[in-house]
Enzyme design. Structure first.
Site, PDB file in Angstrom:
ATOM      1  NE  ARG A   1      -2.020   1.745   3.526  1.00 47.03           N
ATOM      2  CZ  ARG A   1      -1.922   1.373   4.506  1.00 47.03           C
ATOM      3  NH1 ARG A   1      -2.444   0.205   5.201  1.00 47.03           N
ATOM      4  NH2 ARG A   1      -1.004   2.018   5.558  1.00 47.03           N
TER       5      ARG A   1
ATOM      6  CD  GLU B   1       4.760   4.367   6.008  1.00 44.96           C
ATOM      7  OE1 GLU B   1       6.002   4.366   6.518  1.00 44.96           O
ATOM      8  OE2 GLU B   1       3.514   4.277   6.429  1.00 44.96           O
TER       9      GLU B   1
ATOM     10  CG  ASN C   1       2.582   0.840   4.658  1.00 48.10           C
ATOM     11  OD1 ASN C   1       3.048   1.032   5.739  1.00 48.10           O
ATOM     12  ND2 ASN C   1       1.981   1.774   4.273  1.00 48.10           N
TER      13      ASN C   1
ATOM     14  CB  SER D   1      -3.943  -3.134   8.023  1.00 44.82           C
ATOM     15  OG  SER D   1      -3.849  -1.914   8.375  1.00 44.82           O
TER      16      SER D   1
ATOM     17  CE  LYS E   1       8.716   4.623   7.326  1.00 47.38           C
ATOM     18  NZ  LYS E   1       8.340   3.124   7.513  1.00 47.38           N
TER      19      LYS E   1
ATOM     20  CE  LYS F   1       8.939   8.543   7.097  1.00 45.14           C
ATOM     21  NZ  LYS F   1       8.119   8.448   5.392  1.00 45.14           N
TER      22      LYS F   1
ATOM     23  CD  GLU G   1       7.124  -0.338   7.505  1.00 47.45           C
ATOM     24  OE1 GLU G   1       6.027   0.648   7.429  1.00 47.45           O
ATOM     25  OE2 GLU G   1       8.090   0.063   6.946  1.00 47.45           O
ATOM     26  N   GLY G   2       4.009   0.350  11.388  1.00 48.54           N
ATOM     27  CA  GLY G   2       2.867   0.259  12.248  1.00 48.54           C
ATOM     28  C   GLY G   2       2.475   1.666  12.828  1.00 48.54           C
TER      29      GLY G   2
ATOM     30  NE  ARG H   1      -4.338   5.210   6.464  1.00 42.93           N
ATOM     31  CZ  ARG H   1      -3.120   4.787   6.440  1.00 42.93           C
ATOM     32  NH1 ARG H   1      -2.696   4.234   7.761  1.00 42.93           N
ATOM     33  NH2 ARG H   1      -2.117   5.313   5.639  1.00 42.93           N
TER      34      ARG H   1
END
Length: 471
Positions: free
Chosen positions: A122, A141, A143, A148, A302, A361, A365-366, A447
């Protein structure tokens, strides 16, 4: 009307203690009739009351470049020299990336048993307003593991369509685009399962001990069941205890051959202890299709993102794809290396002098890991002369135009907020040997969060699900 979302609560132990719920500091879980410690609670997923405006040209640009990013991630995963050179400084100071890299090299030295490769990624963007106020699509970024909300966002457009109709805005409701990433992601998994070549083999979802986002996964799982593909759900510790390889390195769990391992876990250091690392190695050594394989996970770090911005890097990785290179580069924000040396010294000093211009950064992740403003300055002051700084990259801070909306969360007051949005495009590709047999954009995710939150997504309790309203 809204999609369900699993939260942590009481689990049914018959002890009279009261324990805090994970993620809710200072709160204790309510006593239920059985005097249990915890129960599992289902809440609706957080979402905006109204869809948010998204520039149609930027939305179309994000979709148009997704197949290019799929090709790029796949090319990086196959380029051992590039990964070794790019991550050389990072693995000296970042233990998590170093352990992933050790497994990567060990599997390569043994020889890959896997011949079918599945990528589900994504690519996330914001709409940066330049000096003249014109919005531009800039990548935050990409992913490459456990991307998700493809499931829950497949339901969000229907929610907002209903809200608009209730408000007497049927014409506006009809303009909301259909969106079903859960089907698109499942099609990729199903193709990989088919190419694996065993009708009796299963797809294994590799999941966390406690799944707060289980219903997002179930949407994809149900799509697979509808195609008569059997799905099992296992944790790393299950793999450690019951997983095995035969002489052909076929993977078995509880006597069932596994065709595809779909990771919804394994992207953060806290996901691993020694047993879990051993389980990860077992999976990577197997013939099963891993989504992602460990090389593709490394492609999403990253440091790799920063290296891609260097002149000539994209051209070398995507030789013969000049138009794709142009489309990808147009989405890049400024990215800077903090490697040791004069260039890194200069970049660190620039960020310390003007921290509000940048984002620091780490290789994580997360969500909720990035550093901004004064916190960024303090960290860089502390590590500016240390090799530890090479475990970070620096990125220009994207500055989108805020808009007003209501953010709906369970047990939270309803109030209008000044918000910014982040658009994600899901990409799916399947490669068999050297042949790319599937390469597609599988849907989108919007989002939205209040502007006072610098970092963090839906799972971190900051952002909520949204639907783009193209303008």
């Amino acid at each position: 009307m809204s999609a369900p979302w699993s939260g942590q609560g009481c689990e049914g132990t018959l002890k009279g203690e009261r324990k805090r719920e994970p993620g809710r500091r200072g709160q204790t879980c309510h006593q239920c009739p059985l005097s249990c410690v915890k129960i599992k609670v289902v809440n609706y997923a957080p979402f905006t009351l109204l869809p948010s405006a998204v520039p149609s040209a930027l939305f179309e640009q994000a979709y148009a470049v997704q197949q290019d990013f799929n090709l790029l991630v796949d090319a990086i995963s196959q380029n051992k020299e590039f990964l070794e050179r790019t991550l050389a400084s990072t693995i000296k100071v970042d233990d998590f990336t170093a352990q992933l890299f050790r497994i990567y090299t060990q599997v390569l030295e043994e020889g890959l048993a896997q011949s079918v490769f599945l990528g589900i990624n994504r690519s996330d963007y914001m709409f940066d307003c330049g000096v003249d106020g014109t919005p531009a699509l800039k990548q935050i970024e990409i992913n490459t593991i456990a991307a998700s909300f493809g499931g829950l966002t497949s339901r969000t457009a229907a929610v907002h369509g209903r809200v608009l109709k209730v408000l007497g805005k049927s014409k506006e409701a009809s303009r909301l685009l259909p969106n079903n990433p859960s089907k698109g992601l499942a099609l990729g998994i199903a193709k990989a399962w088919e190419l694996y070549g065993s009708q009796s083999a299963v797809v294994m979802f590799l999941v966390e001990e406690d799944q707060r986002n289980i219903f997002d996964q179930r949407c994809i799982e149900n799509e697979l069941w509808d195609r008569n593909i059997r799905v099992i759900r296992k944790r790393f510790r299950d793999v450690f205890e019951k997983g095995s390889l035969d002489d052909a390195r076929r993977l078995y769990m509880d006597g069932q051959e596994v065709a595809v391992v779909y990771y919804r876990e394994g992207y953060m250091p806290k996901n691993y202890d020694q047993q879990n690392w051993e389980a990860r190695l077992l999976l990577e050594r197997s013939r099963a299709v891993k989504c992602p394989d460990i090389a593709t996970q490394l492609a999403g770090t990253k440091k790799v993102q920063q290296e891609l911005s260097r002149p000539g890097t994209l051209e070398r990785l995507l030789s013969g794809h000049a138009e794709a290179v142009t489309r990808i580069r147009a989405t890049f924000a400024g990215l800077y290396s903090l490697d040791m040396g004069k260039e890194g010294d200069k970049i660190a000093a620039m960020a310390i002098a003007d921290p509000d211009r940048f984002v620091l950064k780490p290789q994580r992740e997360g969500g909720g890991n990035n550093l901004y403003g004064e916190e960024l300055r303090q960290i860089l002051e502390k590590i500016k002369d240390s090799p530890e700084r090479t475990s970070y990259i620096l990125m220009d801070k994207i500055k989108p135009q805020p808009a007003m909306n209501y953010l709906l969360r369970a047990h939270s007051p309803l109030q209008v907020s000044e918000c910014i949005s982040e658009l994600g495009i899901f990409g799916v590709y399947v490669r068999q040997g050297k042949e790319m047999v599937m390469n597609t954009a599988a849907g989108h995710l919007l989002r939205t969060k209040a502007i006072e939150h610098a970092d963090g997504g839906v799972a971190a309790g900051v952002a909520v699900l949204d639907t783009p309203y193209l303008v």
